[in-house]
Scaffold this motif. Structure first.
Motif, PDB file in Angstrom:
ATOM      1  N   UNK A 125       3.892  11.420  10.370  1.00 24.42           N
ATOM      2  CA  UNK A 125       3.508  12.772   9.932  1.00 24.42           C
ATOM      3  C   UNK A 125       4.695  13.551   9.380  1.00 24.42           C
ATOM      4  N   UNK A 126       5.830  13.418  10.039  1.00 22.04           N
ATOM      5  CA  UNK A 126       7.023  14.107   9.535  1.00 22.04           C
ATOM      6  C   UNK A 126       7.405  13.550   8.156  1.00 22.04           C
ATOM      7  N   UNK A 127       7.252  12.224   7.982  1.00 27.76           N
ATOM      8  CA  UNK A 127       7.581  11.627   6.681  1.00 27.76           C
ATOM      9  C   UNK A 127       6.600  12.120   5.607  1.00 27.76           C
ATOM     10  N   UNK A 128       5.318  12.311   5.994  1.00 26.82           N
ATOM     11  CA  UNK A 128       4.320  12.795   5.029  1.00 26.82           C
ATOM     12  C   UNK A 128       4.616  14.231   4.583  1.00 26.82           C
ATOM     13  N   UNK A 129       5.379  14.969   5.375  1.00 24.27           N
ATOM     14  CA  UNK A 129       5.788  16.310   4.905  1.00 24.27           C
ATOM     15  C   UNK A 129       6.948  16.208   3.914  1.00 24.27           C
ATOM     16  N   UNK A 130       7.602  15.035   3.871  1.00 22.64           N
ATOM     17  CA  UNK A 130       8.730  14.836   2.957  1.00 22.64           C
ATOM     18  C   UNK A 130       8.345  14.054   1.707  1.00 22.64           C
ATOM     19  N   UNK A 131       7.444  13.093   1.866  1.00 21.52           N
ATOM     20  CA  UNK A 131       7.093  12.207   0.747  1.00 21.52           C
ATOM     21  C   UNK A 131       5.581  12.147   0.591  1.00 21.52           C
ATOM     22  N   UNK A 132       5.088  12.494  -0.597  1.00 18.71           N
ATOM     23  CA  UNK A 132       3.670  12.301  -0.918  1.00 18.71           C
ATOM     24  C   UNK A 132       3.575  11.087  -1.827  1.00 18.71           C
ATOM     25  N   UNK A 133       2.533  10.276  -1.616  1.00 20.31           N
ATOM     26  CA  UNK A 133       2.461   8.982  -2.290  1.00 20.31           C
ATOM     27  C   UNK A 133       1.087   8.798  -2.933  1.00 20.31           C
ATOM     28  N   UNK A 134       1.089   8.398  -4.174  1.00 19.41           N
ATOM     29  CA  UNK A 134      -0.148   8.093  -4.893  1.00 19.41           C
ATOM     30  C   UNK A 134      -0.168   6.600  -5.167  1.00 19.41           C
ATOM     31  N   UNK A 135      -0.989   5.842  -4.408  1.00 17.26           N
ATOM     32  CA  UNK A 135      -0.974   4.390  -4.583  1.00 17.26           C
ATOM     33  C   UNK A 135      -1.598   3.952  -5.910  1.00 17.26           C
ATOM     34  N   UNK A 136      -1.249   2.722  -6.294  1.00 17.31           N
ATOM     35  CA  UNK A 136      -1.803   2.175  -7.536  1.00 17.31           C
ATOM     36  C   UNK A 136      -3.305   1.894  -7.365  1.00 17.31           C
ATOM     37  N   UNK A 137      -3.671   1.391  -6.189  1.00 13.41           N
ATOM     38  CA  UNK A 137      -5.085   1.050  -5.958  1.00 13.41           C
ATOM     39  C   UNK A 137      -5.562   1.674  -4.658  1.00 13.41           C
ATOM     40  N   UNK A 138      -5.876   2.969  -4.680  1.00 10.27           N
ATOM     41  CA  UNK A 138      -6.285   3.630  -3.444  1.00 10.27           C
ATOM     42  C   UNK A 138      -7.642   3.132  -2.967  1.00 10.27           C
ATOM     43  N   UNK A 139      -7.816   3.114  -1.665  1.00 14.75           N
ATOM     44  CA  UNK A 139      -9.124   2.799  -1.080  1.00 14.75           C
ATOM     45  C   UNK A 139      -9.735   4.130  -0.659  1.00 14.75           C
ATOM     46  N   UNK A 140     -10.892   4.460  -1.217  1.00 11.02           N
ATOM     47  CA  UNK A 140     -11.464   5.782  -0.982  1.00 11.02           C
ATOM     48  C   UNK A 140     -12.695   5.703  -0.090  1.00 11.02           C
ATOM     49  N   UNK A 141     -12.810   6.620   0.866  1.00 13.60           N
ATOM     50  CA  UNK A 141     -14.038   6.701   1.664  1.00 13.60           C
ATOM     51  C   UNK A 141     -15.146   7.326   0.819  1.00 13.60           C
ATOM     52  N   UNK A 142     -16.063   6.476   0.320  1.00 12.35           N
ATOM     53  CA  UNK A 142     -17.029   6.902  -0.703  1.00 12.35           C
ATOM     54  C   UNK A 142     -17.905   8.079  -0.320  1.00 12.35           C
ATOM     55  N   UNK A 143     -18.214   8.232   0.973  1.00  7.66           N
ATOM     56  CA  UNK A 143     -19.163   9.281   1.373  1.00  7.66           C
ATOM     57  C   UNK A 143     -18.533  10.651   1.520  1.00  7.66           C
ATOM     58  N   UNK A 144     -17.205  10.727   1.425  1.00  8.53           N
ATOM     59  CA  UNK A 144     -16.518  12.002   1.669  1.00  8.53           C
ATOM     60  C   UNK A 144     -16.551  12.872   0.412  1.00  8.53           C
ATOM     61  N   UNK A 145     -16.592  14.197   0.588  1.00  9.46           N
ATOM     62  CA  UNK A 145     -16.541  15.050  -0.605  1.00  9.46           C
ATOM     63  C   UNK A 145     -15.102  15.148  -1.096  1.00  9.46           C
ATOM     64  N   UNK A 146     -14.982  15.509  -2.361  1.00 11.24           N
ATOM     65  CA  UNK A 146     -13.664  15.653  -2.994  1.00 11.24           C
ATOM     66  C   UNK A 146     -12.826  16.663  -2.204  1.00 11.24           C
ATOM     67  N   UNK A 147     -13.433  17.808  -1.853  1.00 10.01           N
ATOM     68  CA  UNK A 147     -12.679  18.838  -1.131  1.00 10.01           C
ATOM     69  C   UNK A 147     -12.181  18.319   0.215  1.00 10.01           C
ATOM     70  N   UNK A 148     -13.063  17.678   0.980  1.00  8.66           N
ATOM     71  CA  UNK A 148     -12.644  17.194   2.306  1.00  8.66           C
ATOM     72  C   UNK A 148     -11.544  16.153   2.174  1.00  8.66           C
ATOM     73  N   UNK A 149     -11.660  15.289   1.155  1.00  5.30           N
ATOM     74  CA  UNK A 149     -10.639  14.251   0.963  1.00  5.30           C
ATOM     75  C   UNK A 149      -9.289  14.889   0.601  1.00  5.30           C
ATOM     76  N   UNK A 150      -9.328  15.848  -0.304  1.00  3.77           N
ATOM     77  CA  UNK A 150      -8.071  16.480  -0.741  1.00  3.77           C
ATOM     78  C   UNK A 150      -7.437  17.238   0.439  1.00  3.77           C
ATOM     79  N   UNK A 151      -8.288  17.849   1.274  1.00  5.56           N
ATOM     80  CA  UNK A 151      -7.758  18.572   2.441  1.00  5.56           C
ATOM     81  C   UNK A 151      -7.049  17.647   3.431  1.00  5.56           C
ATOM     82  N   UNK A 152      -7.392  16.350   3.401  1.00  4.43           N
ATOM     83  CA  UNK A 152      -6.662  15.413   4.268  1.00  4.43           C
ATOM     84  C   UNK A 152      -5.162  15.462   3.982  1.00  4.43           C
ATOM     85  N   UNK A 153      -4.818  15.777   2.733  1.00  2.00           N
ATOM     86  CA  UNK A 153      -3.404  15.889   2.364  1.00  2.00           C
ATOM     87  C   UNK A 153      -2.686  16.996   3.118  1.00  2.00           C
TER      88      UNK A 153
END
Ligand SMILES: Nc1ncnc2c1ncn2[C@@H]1O[C@H](COP(=O)(O)OP(=O)(O)O)[C@@H](O)[C@H]1O
Ligand SMILES: [Mg+2]
Length: 275
Positions: free
Chosen positions: A70-98
């Motif tokens: 968690x501390x590292x996630x406050x320092x580095x944000x990462x956008x993977x080449x091939x993300x695996x997405x939870x299909x049933x989640x809304x865009x807003x809820x997914x983005x809020x995970x960040x």
């Protein structure tokens, strides 16, 4: 801001990265280029803290192995080449995970979190998608949503692995323009692998060239993007034009009879994927 020193990664008993070093200053954009299989994604994953490595990775003078995830996630944000997405989640809820790296407890999002998420969605041209589920997005829309999730983390370092691969020309330009704005606004440091050498040259202050896990060249786009280097590293025949915003890399038409080397089956496979 980000210092990578002699990072080595072994996967499946094989060295995939060998003593790679690079620095990204506050507000700088370092592009990582290289052929398929060179180790670009592995480097991105190592900086994101997702791959065991030798050597040292520091962000703001903190070491990955001395920080929790968690501390590292406050320092580095990462956008993977091939993300695996939870299909049933809304865009807003997914983005809020960040935003979760900023919370003491999962799910306790604040009004500020919602404001940050809505602002980022708007800037990525995703305002109209907030209530859609992830399963209902196109490839390019999904890629922008994953970038949105990374940007709401508000980490000082952003690692992007081929962020424009499924984007159309306009959205590619907008995504990279947005990262350029964030570099100016909040000195965001960007480490980004890119397939498109012209785009890489336009946005990067410096380019690092990976081949077979080793950083074999480093410099400004004008220094690195030469016809000779592209021929050697990518086995590609290109013409480099002097563009207003950097070198423009144009493939030359290459008839099959003009091949000057006898390709191995492996080189042939690389070529067909890399096209
Ligand atoms: N989990 C793994 N186990 C073994 N080899 C892997 C693994 N993941 C990737 N590799 C290999 O590591 C090399 C570098 O992969 P990658 O970093 O994805 O390259 P790039 O992003 O430059 O195309 C490739 O040869 C790939 O096949
Ligand atoms: Mg990759």
């Amino acid at each position: 801001m980000l210092e990578v020193s002699r990072v080595t990664v072994r996967l499946g008993g094989r060295p995939v990265l060998a003593e790679v070093s690079l620095d990204v200053a506050p507000g700088a954009f370092v592009g990582v280029i290289g052929p398929n299989g060179a180790g670009k994604s592995t480097l991105a994953r190592a900086v994101a803290g997702l791959v065991v490595h030798d050597g040292e990775i520091l962000v703001a003078d903190r070491r990955r192995d001395e920080c929790g995830a968690r501390a590292w996630a406050r320092l580095v944000a990462y956008v993977p080449q091939r993300p695996v997405l939870p299909g049933g989640m809304t865009v807003t809820d997914y983005v809020l995970l960040g935003r979760s790296a900023h919370h003491p407890y999962l799910g306790a999002e604040t009004a500020r979190d919602r404001r940050v998420a809505a602002g980022v969605l708007e800037r990525l041209d995703l305002g109209g998608f907030a209530r859609r589920t992830l399963a209902e997005l196109s490839g390019g829309e999904s890629q922008r949503v994953v970038l949105a999730r990374a940007l709401v983390q508000e980490a000082p370092v952003l690692v992007m692995d081929e962020p424009t691969t499924s984007l159309d020309l306009g959205h590619s330009q907008r995504v990279l323009a947005l990262t350029d704005e964030l570099r100016r606004e909040r000195a965001l440091s960007v480490l980004c692998t890119l397939h498109d050498l012209t785009l890489a040259g336009q946005h990067a202050d410096r380019l690092v060239v990976l081949r077979a896990g080793a950083a074999i060249a480093e410099g400004t786009p004008a220094e690195v993007l030469t016809e000779a280097l592209v021929a050697t590293v990518f086995d590609a025949d290109v013409e480099i034009l002097a563009g207003r915003d950097g070198p423009i890399v144009v493939p030359r038409l290459r008839p099959a009879s003009s091949r000057h080397t006898t390709p191995s089956p492996a080189a042939d496979a690389t070529r067909s994927v890399a096209r």
